[in-house]
Design an enzyme around this catalytic site. Sequence first.
Site: not given
Length: 215
Positions: A89, A161, A172
């Site tokens: 990532r 979540r 995010r």
Amino acid sequence: MLRTILLGPPGAGKGTQAKMIIDKYGVPHISTGDIFRENIKNGTELGKKAKEYMDKGELVPDDLVIDLATSRLLEKDCENGFLLDGFPRTVYQAEKLDEFLSAHDSKIDVVLDIAVDKEELITRLTGRRVCKACGASYHVVNVPPKKEGICDRCGAELVQRADDNLETVTNRIDVYEAQTMPLIDYYEKNGNIAHINGAGELSDVFAEIVNAIGE
Ligand code: AP5
Ligand code: MG
């Protein structure tokens, strides 16, 4: 043998497509996010550290991720390939992964870069429900389970979540753009990236993926 990486922003459908890919190609699904969530559930030290970052939508520091992912790749079920979801990532993680693979006479066959526009990502993530037991993803509107609140695959309960609230989702996506998107260029230079349009029906996206991987 299939050694592949699923790249793409939060909500692109990496987890959803991963379930379909592993059914067809029989490789293990390695999601660093799932490993962290499992550690959080079990109250481990790693889980406690990771949760601080995940709840804010930030990346967990590289040094907590790299050993975790590479040691998973040494397990026996990865001998005939693997599907990495959410790792690497950062460019640093990608470099470390490449070093690890070349030290083991291995390499990535293809990187699948799934693209979806930002507005759609937000709709998908805020409406997502996930299975508590097997991690399968659903969506209240787009991908509803046959029975509300229950996983089609394993019958366990569906939950939301902790990082799927609007504020964390937005962060995010920003973090993805700043820290993960540069990986597209990184793999472009390696010449083994396939660009997948993630905006269509699940089966259309999967067909593009199969086309990129080969039967
Ligand atoms: P992670 O668990 O990897 O989350 P993510 O990258 O944010 O991606 P998501 O799991 O949210 O999305 P997805 O692409 O899997 O989408 P899905 O298929 O579920 O990481 C979580 C956190 O862990 C990170 O923020 C970070 O803190 C940490 N972390 C993990 N790995 C790390 C690393 N390597 N380094 C540092 N930190 C790390 O689909 C989303 C929704 O859309 C679902 O509701 C689904 O039903 C729906 N959907 C899917 N496809 C379609 C379609 N074609 N049409 C309509 N709806 C669709
Ligand atoms: Mg996922």
